[in-house]
Motif scaffolding. Structure first.
Motif, PDB file in Angstrom:
ATOM      1  N   ALA A 155       1.217  -1.429  -6.935  1.00 56.40           N
ATOM      2  CA  ALA A 155      -0.207  -1.280  -7.248  1.00 56.40           C
ATOM      3  C   ALA A 155      -0.714  -2.497  -8.010  1.00 56.40           C
ATOM      4  O   ALA A 155      -1.790  -3.036  -7.706  1.00 56.40           O
ATOM      5  N   LEU A 156       0.068  -2.947  -9.001  1.00 55.65           N
ATOM      6  CA  LEU A 156      -0.366  -4.114  -9.772  1.00 55.65           C
ATOM      7  C   LEU A 156      -0.453  -5.361  -8.910  1.00 55.65           C
ATOM      8  O   LEU A 156      -1.350  -6.192  -9.081  1.00 55.65           O
ATOM      9  N   LEU A 157       0.500  -5.504  -7.968  1.00 50.58           N
ATOM     10  CA  LEU A 157       0.462  -6.674  -7.083  1.00 50.58           C
ATOM     11  C   LEU A 157      -0.806  -6.669  -6.230  1.00 50.58           C
ATOM     12  O   LEU A 157      -1.470  -7.701  -6.093  1.00 50.58           O
ATOM     13  N   ILE A 158      -1.150  -5.501  -5.680  1.00 53.11           N
ATOM     14  CA  ILE A 158      -2.367  -5.437  -4.859  1.00 53.11           C
ATOM     15  C   ILE A 158      -3.580  -5.815  -5.711  1.00 53.11           C
ATOM     16  O   ILE A 158      -4.436  -6.605  -5.298  1.00 53.11           O
ATOM     17  N   LEU A 159      -3.625  -5.266  -6.927  1.00 54.27           N
ATOM     18  CA  LEU A 159      -4.754  -5.560  -7.815  1.00 54.27           C
ATOM     19  C   LEU A 159      -4.813  -7.065  -8.113  1.00 54.27           C
ATOM     20  O   LEU A 159      -5.873  -7.699  -8.012  1.00 54.27           O
ATOM     21  N   LEU A 160      -3.645  -7.645  -8.450  1.00 60.36           N
ATOM     22  CA  LEU A 160      -3.616  -9.073  -8.789  1.00 60.36           C
ATOM     23  C   LEU A 160      -3.984  -9.952  -7.601  1.00 60.36           C
ATOM     24  O   LEU A 160      -4.692 -10.957  -7.748  1.00 60.36           O
ATOM     25  N   PHE A 161      -3.482  -9.585  -6.420  1.00 59.68           N
ATOM     26  CA  PHE A 161      -3.836 -10.384  -5.238  1.00 59.68           C
ATOM     27  C   PHE A 161      -5.337 -10.280  -4.961  1.00 59.68           C
ATOM     28  O   PHE A 161      -5.969 -11.241  -4.536  1.00 59.68           O
ATOM     29  N   GLY A 162      -5.893  -9.096  -5.222  1.00 64.23           N
ATOM     30  CA  GLY A 162      -7.338  -8.938  -5.063  1.00 64.23           C
ATOM     31  C   GLY A 162      -8.090  -9.817  -6.048  1.00 64.23           C
ATOM     32  O   GLY A 162      -9.081 -10.481  -5.692  1.00 64.23           O
ATOM     33  N   ILE A 163      -7.628  -9.818  -7.291  1.00 65.95           N
ATOM     34  CA  ILE A 163      -8.269 -10.659  -8.306  1.00 65.95           C
ATOM     35  C   ILE A 163      -8.135 -12.137  -7.898  1.00 65.95           C
ATOM     36  O   ILE A 163      -9.089 -12.912  -8.039  1.00 65.95           O
ATOM     37  N   ALA A 164      -6.962 -12.497  -7.368  1.00 61.05           N
ATOM     38  CA  ALA A 164      -6.771 -13.878  -6.916  1.00 61.05           C
ATOM     39  C   ALA A 164      -7.751 -14.216  -5.804  1.00 61.05           C
ATOM     40  O   ALA A 164      -8.383 -15.281  -5.801  1.00 61.05           O
ATOM     41  N   LEU A 165      -7.906 -13.288  -4.860  1.00 62.25           N
ATOM     42  CA  LEU A 165      -8.845 -13.509  -3.761  1.00 62.25           C
ATOM     43  C   LEU A 165     -10.259 -13.652  -4.313  1.00 62.25           C
ATOM     44  O   LEU A 165     -11.033 -14.525  -3.897  1.00 62.25           O
ATOM     45  N   GLY A 166     -10.589 -12.797  -5.280  1.00 61.43           N
ATOM     46  CA  GLY A 166     -11.884 -12.884  -5.926  1.00 61.43           C
ATOM     47  C   GLY A 166     -12.091 -14.249  -6.569  1.00 61.43           C
ATOM     48  O   GLY A 166     -13.179 -14.832  -6.503  1.00 61.43           O
ATOM     49  N   GLY A 179       0.824  -1.204   0.000  1.00 60.22           N
ATOM     50  CA  GLY A 179       0.000   0.000   0.000  1.00 60.22           C
ATOM     51  C   GLY A 179       0.858   1.253   0.000  1.00 60.22           C
ATOM     52  O   GLY A 179       0.624   2.188  -0.768  1.00 60.22           O
ATOM     53  N   MET A 180       1.892   1.241   0.844  1.00 64.58           N
ATOM     54  CA  MET A 180       2.787   2.403   0.893  1.00 64.58           C
ATOM     55  C   MET A 180       3.525   2.561  -0.428  1.00 64.58           C
ATOM     56  O   MET A 180       3.723   3.679  -0.913  1.00 64.58           O
ATOM     57  N   GLY A 181       3.925   1.432  -1.008  1.00 66.37           N
ATOM     58  CA  GLY A 181       4.625   1.487  -2.291  1.00 66.37           C
ATOM     59  C   GLY A 181       3.747   2.124  -3.355  1.00 66.37           C
ATOM     60  O   GLY A 181       4.200   2.974  -4.135  1.00 66.37           O
ATOM     61  N   ALA A 182       2.465   1.735  -3.370  1.00 69.81           N
ATOM     62  CA  ALA A 182       1.556   2.254  -4.389  1.00 69.81           C
ATOM     63  C   ALA A 182       1.249   3.730  -4.165  1.00 69.81           C
ATOM     64  O   ALA A 182       1.075   4.495  -5.114  1.00 69.81           O
ATOM     65  N   LEU A 183       1.183   4.132  -2.894  1.00 68.78           N
ATOM     66  CA  LEU A 183       0.797   5.512  -2.568  1.00 68.78           C
ATOM     67  C   LEU A 183       1.965   6.487  -2.581  1.00 68.78           C
ATOM     68  O   LEU A 183       1.762   7.698  -2.569  1.00 68.78           O
ATOM     69  N   ARG A 184       3.173   5.930  -2.622  1.00 67.63           N
ATOM     70  CA  ARG A 184       4.363   6.723  -2.325  1.00 67.63           C
ATOM     71  C   ARG A 184       4.450   8.004  -3.154  1.00 67.63           C
ATOM     72  O   ARG A 184       4.742   9.080  -2.634  1.00 67.63           O
ATOM     73  N   LEU A 185       4.163   7.886  -4.448  1.00 71.77           N
ATOM     74  CA  LEU A 185       4.312   9.069  -5.298  1.00 71.77           C
ATOM     75  C   LEU A 185       3.220  10.098  -5.041  1.00 71.77           C
ATOM     76  O   LEU A 185       3.369  11.258  -5.400  1.00 71.77           O
ATOM     77  N   PHE A 186       2.120   9.658  -4.418  1.00 73.23           N
ATOM     78  CA  PHE A 186       1.031  10.606  -4.143  1.00 73.23           C
ATOM     79  C   PHE A 186       1.248  11.357  -2.836  1.00 73.23           C
ATOM     80  O   PHE A 186       0.833  12.499  -2.701  1.00 73.23           O
ATOM     81  N   VAL A 187       1.865  10.690  -1.856  1.00 73.67           N
ATOM     82  CA  VAL A 187       1.979  11.348  -0.546  1.00 73.67           C
ATOM     83  C   VAL A 187       3.343  12.011  -0.341  1.00 73.67           C
ATOM     84  O   VAL A 187       3.526  12.729   0.630  1.00 73.67           O
ATOM     85  N   ALA A 188       4.297  11.750  -1.232  1.00 73.21           N
ATOM     86  CA  ALA A 188       5.620  12.337  -1.054  1.00 73.21           C
ATOM     87  C   ALA A 188       5.974  13.152  -2.290  1.00 73.21           C
ATOM     88  O   ALA A 188       5.953  12.652  -3.397  1.00 73.21           O
ATOM     89  N   ALA A 189       6.276  14.443  -2.052  1.00 75.08           N
ATOM     90  CA  ALA A 189       6.432  15.344  -3.188  1.00 75.08           C
ATOM     91  C   ALA A 189       7.885  15.537  -3.612  1.00 75.08           C
ATOM     92  O   ALA A 189       8.145  15.909  -4.743  1.00 75.08           O
ATOM     93  N   ASN A 190       8.815  15.303  -2.714  1.00 78.58           N
ATOM     94  CA  ASN A 190      10.221  15.529  -3.084  1.00 78.58           C
ATOM     95  C   ASN A 190      11.073  14.339  -2.629  1.00 78.58           C
ATOM     96  O   ASN A 190      10.585  13.467  -1.902  1.00 78.58           O
ATOM     97  N   PRO A 191      12.344  14.285  -3.058  1.00 76.43           N
ATOM     98  CA  PRO A 191      13.185  13.119  -2.738  1.00 76.43           C
ATOM     99  C   PRO A 191      13.280  12.811  -1.246  1.00 76.43           C
ATOM    100  O   PRO A 191      13.252  11.645  -0.856  1.00 76.43           O
ATOM    101  N   ASP A 192      13.353  13.858  -0.424  1.00 71.50           N
ATOM    102  CA  ASP A 192      13.457  13.620   1.019  1.00 71.50           C
ATOM    103  C   ASP A 192      12.210  12.925   1.551  1.00 71.50           C
ATOM    104  O   ASP A 192      12.286  11.998   2.358  1.00 71.50           O
ATOM    105  N   GLU A 193      11.054  13.402   1.072  1.00 69.16           N
ATOM    106  CA  GLU A 193       9.798  12.795   1.540  1.00 69.16           C
ATOM    107  C   GLU A 193       9.662  11.370   1.019  1.00 69.16           C
ATOM    108  O   GLU A 193       9.191  10.474   1.724  1.00 69.16           O
TER     109      GLU A 193
END
Lengths: 348, 449
Positions: free
Chosen positions: A122-133, A25-39
């Motif tokens: 993000a793709l892994l989360i989606l695929l694991f969800g599809i697998a669960l489905g 989840g953090m990997g998928a969100l990382r570019l949305f919640v962190a704006a610069n290299p330090d973040e």
């Protein structure tokens, strides 16, 4: 004994999803919640040096499946051949993005691995969800007990189904918002400054989306597998776990309102454990449900290893699991606490 | 040939062989280097000398990269049991599932907990605890090797199992399974061979820095540790572990020994073929150079022992690629001999304090580091090609073990995918390790906090 191994298998899968789900989840969100290299580095530090310990739960769950229900592993993995390799390759990409991405301090190099980490997570989360489905909906088990499967057929949920249909996609979408929210909630509790503020916003948004999608999946499951819902009421464990999930959802809400970050994250873990646990309990003893003919569904009793093997396995598993937890407690003691200004890992 | 290309089992085998061979390039180095890091950290703690600390840091950086690639290429191995070898899993999952699950539960959790501590925890932990993390990691990696070798030993020499009413194997005696004599011998042989890989890498870097005339204090430390360990480990690989492994094959896989040696006819005073090309069609060795009686002696202890040749066994029990098996075994044994000679020479020169000025020997040491990887690979090819046509020796044929639901086209597709992905991974690895070597051990900052 079969019941115990069914529980151990699902326990390991759920533990893996709670732990690695937040990393993804953090990997998928990382570019949305962190704006610069330090973040972005702060988020990577929150993913932390223990990520491979989380992934071992998946490897361990595979091992347990092989030990206790070998025929299920054989049928499911060869049936989902291409999808499984897609997952394996994405896991490789995710792993090297975390480990190798920080080795060079060049902006282009970093951007490339940032993108690789975000898209693979993000793709892994989606695929694991599809697998669960797929596990919930059922799989096309033929008369030989094999389940050769296409990526998609007619997007319907009965008969000769494929990996992707409207139901599994819906579960995939729920997984994306749910584990995104899980990761965001963890970030809120682990980060500081702008990352924490943005994670809070993302967490609220994603939890709302998760609530809506969760309702949709609940209704859809009623259409796809009504027996799971009706079976639920005769299983006290499943009802208790559903209550646990509800309790978790309340804790998330209270945690976000009061700014008690740890409470919110604990609630998030509780919610995932409760929901997935209830699903596992409701489905017992079926490991793989057949969409072609319910009679061909694979029951844990039918495919379990010999009683003797299961007893031997249980004895060493009960010793090994606490030791595994002990290693984590010992190791993660040195990485405790909220991440401050200084990076955990200095740039390469 | 056309039959082979359309045969899914061929592609299943090729994909597993490719992915496991590539994967094992990395663990053999980490299993070898782990104890070097433990040694350097221990010396640093005992003596307080900065040079040991620097050595530990540099090799930890190399270790971290190698470990990461080992982890990501290792995950597909476990999953391929299900995807490609479903028949095998259904037949023997009740037995091999035990050790594969143990590897995850006991070894991987230990390793993955402490890799982060070792890589990033130096500033956060006391030196003593940091050393303990290295010990935990080294122990975990060797434990993982043990569980995998028990699994392989079961496929080579099945013990501790029973056959159920449904014809499938199940575990009968965990103690016997885990203490399979084949596993002990294989573990000793394989782990000393991993130490050879590690020692050659350490010595090669020492030779490189010496030749490049930089970090000379570190270079001579690497040369000393690398050549001493290299000689001891190379000797142990040959004797007693390699010798014991050969005797194990002679006792339990007679036909494999005959094929490894290219021995087509039975008889006493069996010779070892040092050089020569097996000609399977004519059932003879072309252009041989032989050492009479040596095989009888090595396999059974006397020169006059009868060693049965391939002619004593029905054709369907012969390993199915005798030429490749023969060459793999001979390249392994030949390289092993060269390793002992090179390391012996390096140690003699080192003791005479001439090593650091013998440029030709330093060049040889520097260029030698890939060869232990080759020797380990052909060693494993000997073990695995020798086992054919069996998947579980004497019980279950490889052909029956493949997943029948997977089409040949799918396997070719994923194999090509692995080739591409692993090529990129290999380039990345080499670039990043090259960069660490370029930055060198005398980096001022503590690289990982």
């Amino acid at each position: 004994m079969v019941e115990l191994w069914f529980a151990i298998f699902w326990l390991m899968v759920i533990t893996w999803l709670v732990l690695d789900g937040r990393t993804l989840g953090m990997g998928a969100l990382r570019l949305f919640v962190a704006a610069n290299p330090d973040e972005r580095r702060q988020v990577l530090d929150a993913i932390g040096p223990m990520w491979s310990w989380y992934e071992v739960w998946l490897v361990g769950a595979g091992g347990v499946l092989l030990l206790a229900f070998p025929a299920v592993l054989a049928a499911a993995f060869s049936g989902y051949y291409l999808a499984l390799f897609l997952i394996l390759w994405l896991l490789i990409l995710r792993g090297i993005a975390i480990e190798l991405g920080r080795h060079l301090d060049h902006p282009l190099w970093r951007s490339f691995w940032d993108l690789a980490l975000a898209s693979s997570s993000a793709l892994l989360i989606l695929l694991f969800g599809i697998a669960l489905g797929n596990v919930v909906r059922g799989v096309p088990i033929d008369s030989n007990g094999e389940l050769p499967m296409a990526f998609f057929t007619d997007f319907g949920v009965r008969g000769q189904v494929g990996l992707i249909d409207w139901y599994t996609l819906l579960v995939g979408a729920l997984n994306l918002t749910g584990f995104g929210a899980h990761g965001a909630t963890f970030l809120v509790s682990k980060s500081t400054g702008a990352v924490r503020d943005r994670s809070r916003v993302a967490g609220r948004l994603l939890w709302s989306a998760t609530a809506v999608l969760g309702l949709a999946v609940a209704v859809a499951t009623w259409i796809v597998r009504p027996d799971l819902w009706t079976g639920l009421w005769f299983r006290p464990l499943a009802i208790v776990l559903l209550l646990v999930a509800a309790f978790g959802a309340l804790a998330i809400r209270a945690g976000y309102r009061a700014g008690r970050d740890q409470l919110a994250f604990s609630g998030s873990c509780t919610l995932i454990v409760g929901l997935l646990g209830a699903r596992a309990a409701a489905s017992f003893p079926i490991l793989l449900y057949s969409t072609l003919d319910p009679e061909r569904s694979v029951s844990a009793y039918a495919v379990a290893s010999r009683h003797h093997s299961l007893v031997i396995g249980l004895v060493w598993w009960l010793i090994a699991a606490p030791i595994a937890l002990l290693w984590n407690v010992l190791a993660s003691r040195s990485f405790r606490g909220r991440l401050g200004q200084g990076p955990l890992v200095p740039p390469g | 040939m056309n039959d082979l290309l359309t045969d899914p089992v061929f592609w299943h085998r090729l994909q597993f062989a490719f992915t496991v061979t590539y994967h094992y390039l990395f663990p053999q180095l980490t299993m070898g280097l782990a104890w070097f890091i433990v040694f350097f950290k221990w010396r640093a703690l005992r003596t307080g000398e900065e040079r040991y600390q620097k050595a530990a840091r540099l090799w930890t950086r190399v270790f971290g990269l190698t470990f990461a690639v080992g982890v990501v290429t290792g995950i597909p191995m476990e999953f391929q049991f299900g995807t490609n070898w479903g028949g095998f899993v259904k037949y023997a999952g009740g037995v091999i599932g035990q050790t594969l699950a143990m590897e995850g539960m006991i070894a991987f959790f230990l390793e993955s907990a402490f890799i982060g501590v070792l890589l990033y925890g130096e500033r956060r932990l006391s030196p003593r605890l940091h050393l303990l993390a290295a010990v935990g990691l080294a122990t975990g990696s060797w434990l993982s090797g043990y569980f995998i070798l028990v699994t392989n030993a079961f496929m080579q020499h099945p013990v501790g199992h029973a056959v159920g009413d449904d014809g499938k194997l199940y575990l009968n005696d965990l103690g016997a399974y885990l203490t399979n004599p084949w596993a002990f011998v294989e573990f000793a042989h394989n782990q000393t061979a991993a130490l050879v890989t590690g020692a050659f890498a350490v010595a090669a870097l020492g030779a490189f820095y010496t030749l490049a005339d930089r970090s000379r204090e570190q270079a001579s430390l690497y040369l000393r540790c690398g050549t001493i360990t290299g000689l001891v480990a190379a000797l142990l690989v040959a004797f007693p572990t390699g010798d014991a492994q050969a005797k194990m094959v002679a006792r339990h896989q007679e036909v494999v020994l005959a094929a490894m040696e290219g021995r087509f006819e039975s008889g006493p005073m069996a010779e070892i073929t040092l050089i020569g090309q097996p000609n399977v069609a004519e059932r003879r060795i072309d252009n041989p150079v032989k050492l009479p009686g040596a095989l009888s002696f090595l396999a059974y202890g006397t020169f006059h022992s009868e060693v049965r040749g391939l002619d004593a066994f029905p054709r369907e029990q012969w390993p199915d690629n005798i030429e490749l098996l023969y060459y793999s075994f001979h390249i392994m044994a030949g390289l092993g001999t060269v390793f002992i000679a090179l390391m012996a020479l390096a140690n003699v020169q080192r003791i005479r304090r001439r090593l650091e000025s013998s440029r030709w020997l330093l060049w040889a040491l520097m260029l030698a580091f890939p060869f232990p990887f080759i020797a380990n690979t052909v060693g494993w090819m000997t073990a695995e090609l020798g086992r054919q046509p069996w998947l579980v020796y004497g019980l279950f044929r490889t052909r029956e073990g493949a997943s029948c639901a997977v089409s040949q086209g799918n396997i070719v597709f994923t194999l090509i995918g692995f080739c591409g992905l692993y090529f990129v991974l290999g380039v990345l690895y080499l670039v990043l390790v090259g960069r660490e070597i370029g930055r060198g051990p005398d980096l001022q900052e503590v690289a990982h906090g």
